[in-house]
Design a protein around this motif. Structure first.
Motif, short mmCIF file in Angstrom:
data_model
loop_
_atom_site.label_atom_id
_atom_site.label_comp_id
_atom_site.label_asym_id
_atom_site.label_seq_id
_atom_site.Cartn_x
_atom_site.Cartn_y
_atom_site.Cartn_z
N ILE A 191 -8.64 -4.00 -2.79
CA ILE A 191 -8.97 -4.67 -4.04
C ILE A 191 -8.69 -6.15 -3.88
CG2 ILE A 191 -8.44 -4.88 -6.50
CD1 ILE A 191 -7.60 -1.97 -6.47
N ASP A 192 -9.71 -6.96 -4.03
CA ASP A 192 -9.56 -8.42 -3.91
C ASP A 192 -8.86 -8.82 -2.61
OD1 ASP A 192 -10.80 -8.79 -6.34
OD2 ASP A 192 -8.94 -8.86 -7.48
N GLY A 193 -9.26 -8.17 -1.53
CA GLY A 193 -8.71 -8.52 -0.22
C GLY A 193 -7.37 -7.92 0.10
N GLN A 194 -6.76 -7.15 -0.79
CA GLN A 194 -5.47 -6.52 -0.56
C GLN A 194 -5.65 -5.00 -0.53
OE1 GLN A 194 -1.81 -8.58 -2.31
NE2 GLN A 194 -3.31 -8.85 -3.93
N TRP A 195 -5.06 -4.38 0.50
CA TRP A 195 -5.18 -2.93 0.58
C TRP A 195 -3.89 -2.27 0.13
CZ3 TRP A 195 -1.98 0.18 3.35
CH2 TRP A 195 -1.23 -0.41 4.37
N VAL A 207 -2.01 3.30 -10.67
CA VAL A 207 -0.89 2.67 -9.98
C VAL A 207 -1.18 2.66 -8.49
CG1 VAL A 207 1.60 2.72 -9.56
CG2 VAL A 207 0.68 3.50 -11.76
N ILE A 208 -1.11 1.46 -7.88
CA ILE A 208 -1.43 1.29 -6.47
C ILE A 208 -0.23 0.64 -5.78
CG2 ILE A 208 -3.01 0.21 -4.81
CD1 ILE A 208 -5.05 0.10 -7.13
N ARG A 209 0.20 1.24 -4.69
CA ARG A 209 1.27 0.66 -3.87
C ARG A 209 0.62 -0.19 -2.78
NH1 ARG A 209 6.60 1.65 -2.96
NH2 ARG A 209 6.51 3.53 -4.25
N LEU A 210 0.83 -1.51 -2.86
CA LEU A 210 0.22 -2.42 -1.90
C LEU A 210 0.95 -2.32 -0.55
CD1 LEU A 210 -0.39 -5.54 -4.17
CD2 LEU A 210 -1.98 -3.71 -3.58
#
Length: 332
Positions: A191-195, A207-210
């Motif tokens: 998402i927006d360059g961050q996985w 909820v997403i753990r980067l």
């Protein structure tokens, strides 16, 4: 208290005693087939079930005392809602216990875990709202409000719709996300360059753990209105890639041999595939891209970092002349 009331209560007490004794019945050999369901259902539901039986008996036996009957009705409705909510929680826990422990191992398991919890929460909300509406209808002064709650119409329904428009939109989006088969618990997404990895899919948010252990919480409507990458749409394997710039004089075969050594010696590589290619060229450098597969997103990230570090160290220590350089010509 009339004889009818005493008889009804006595019957209810006997039935309740039989329900409390059901724990012995479920332990018999004949009940082993469904013990995985009966045991947790019995433990969670016996108290509200006994309350429902006793209150139903009191309501059936009481003919006078309207005030007392109204109190019994309110308690009966609340007890039924309590019983249904307990049963829903048991169903969710049993469903999760029947699934594999490792959610990343099977796509169908992740899909089931994603769909079960939002459905249980939505059903719990519906049962709670219905119980509140039924309780309000037992009071003559609040009957209209109770009907409005039950039918989601009238002034109360309109106010609730206006004040909770965003929440309701997120709730419907949560159901859409859960059943659209595009996002599941355990998926690796960008998402927006961050996985990161999807930790939980709720009715109103995801909820997403980067990769750096930060928790990113987004409304479910974001996933229905914006594009995102799902690296584990069909499997958990992730292919990581890095790019480095080298001089035009660099020997790609020698760099490829060093890359093979780095990849094959890394425990993060899943032994599936890797490749080194020249993907671009500029007036000063050529762009070399390395792709290597890993078992999951975190492993792919660490593998990319290790390969980048190892290749830069190799070029610096063994072939500094292959590092990017700026050339110029002087004509006197």
């Amino acid at each position: 208290m009339s004889t009818r009331t005493i008889l009804a209560v006595a019957v209810a007490v006997v039935v309740a005693a039989g329900l409390l004794a059901g724990g012995r019945v479920q332990r018999r050999p004949g009940g082993r087939r469904y013990r995985w369901l009966l045991a947790p259902l019995y433990r969670a539901s016996r108290v509200p079930a006994v309350a429902v039986l006793l209150l139903a008996a009191l309501y059936a036996g009481l003919r006078a005392h309207p005030g007392v009957r109204r109190v019994v009705v309110v308690l009966l409705i609340a007890s039924v809602a309590w019983l249904v909510l307990r049963a829903l929680h048991v169903a969710e826990r049993v469903a999760f216990s029947r699934l594999a422990g490792e959610t990343r191992a099977d796509r169908r398991v992740r899909r089931a875990r994603t769909q079960i919890r939002p459905v249980r929460r939505l059903t719990s909300v519906m049962v709670t709202v219905a119980a509140i509406g039924l309780i309000l209808t037992t009071f003559p002064a609040l009957r209209t409000i109770g009907l409005s709650v039950l039918t989601s119409a009238g002034v109360v329904g309109a106010l609730l719709g206006l004040s909770a428009r965003t929440a309701l939109g997120n709730a419907f989006a949560g159901i859409q996300v859960a059943f659209a088969d595009g996002l599941h618990v355990g998926d690796v997404i960008v998402i927006d360059g961050q996985w990161g990895r999807v930790e939980e899919v709720k009715l109103t948010n995801v909820v997403i753990r980067l990769w750096d252990d930060r928790m990113l919480i987004l409304p479910t409507t974001w996933f229905t209105e914006h594009p995102f990458q799902n690296w584990t749409r069909h499997e958990t394997r992730v292919i990581g890639q890095i790019r480095i710039h080298v001089d035009h004089t660099a020997d790609l075969d020698e760099i490829r041999a060093e890359t093979r050594r780095l990849v094959e010696s890394s425990p993060l590589w899943d032994r599936h595939q890797w490749v080194l290619q020249m993907v671009d060229a500029t007036p000063q450098t050529v762009v070399v891209q390395v792709q290597a597969s890993a078992a999951d997103g975190p492993s792919a990230w660490d593998l990319r970092c290790d390969l980048r570090e190892g290749l830069i160290r190799y070029l610096r220590d063994h072939h500094p002349e292959w590092m990017p350089r700026t050339r110029s010509e002087y004509h006197p």
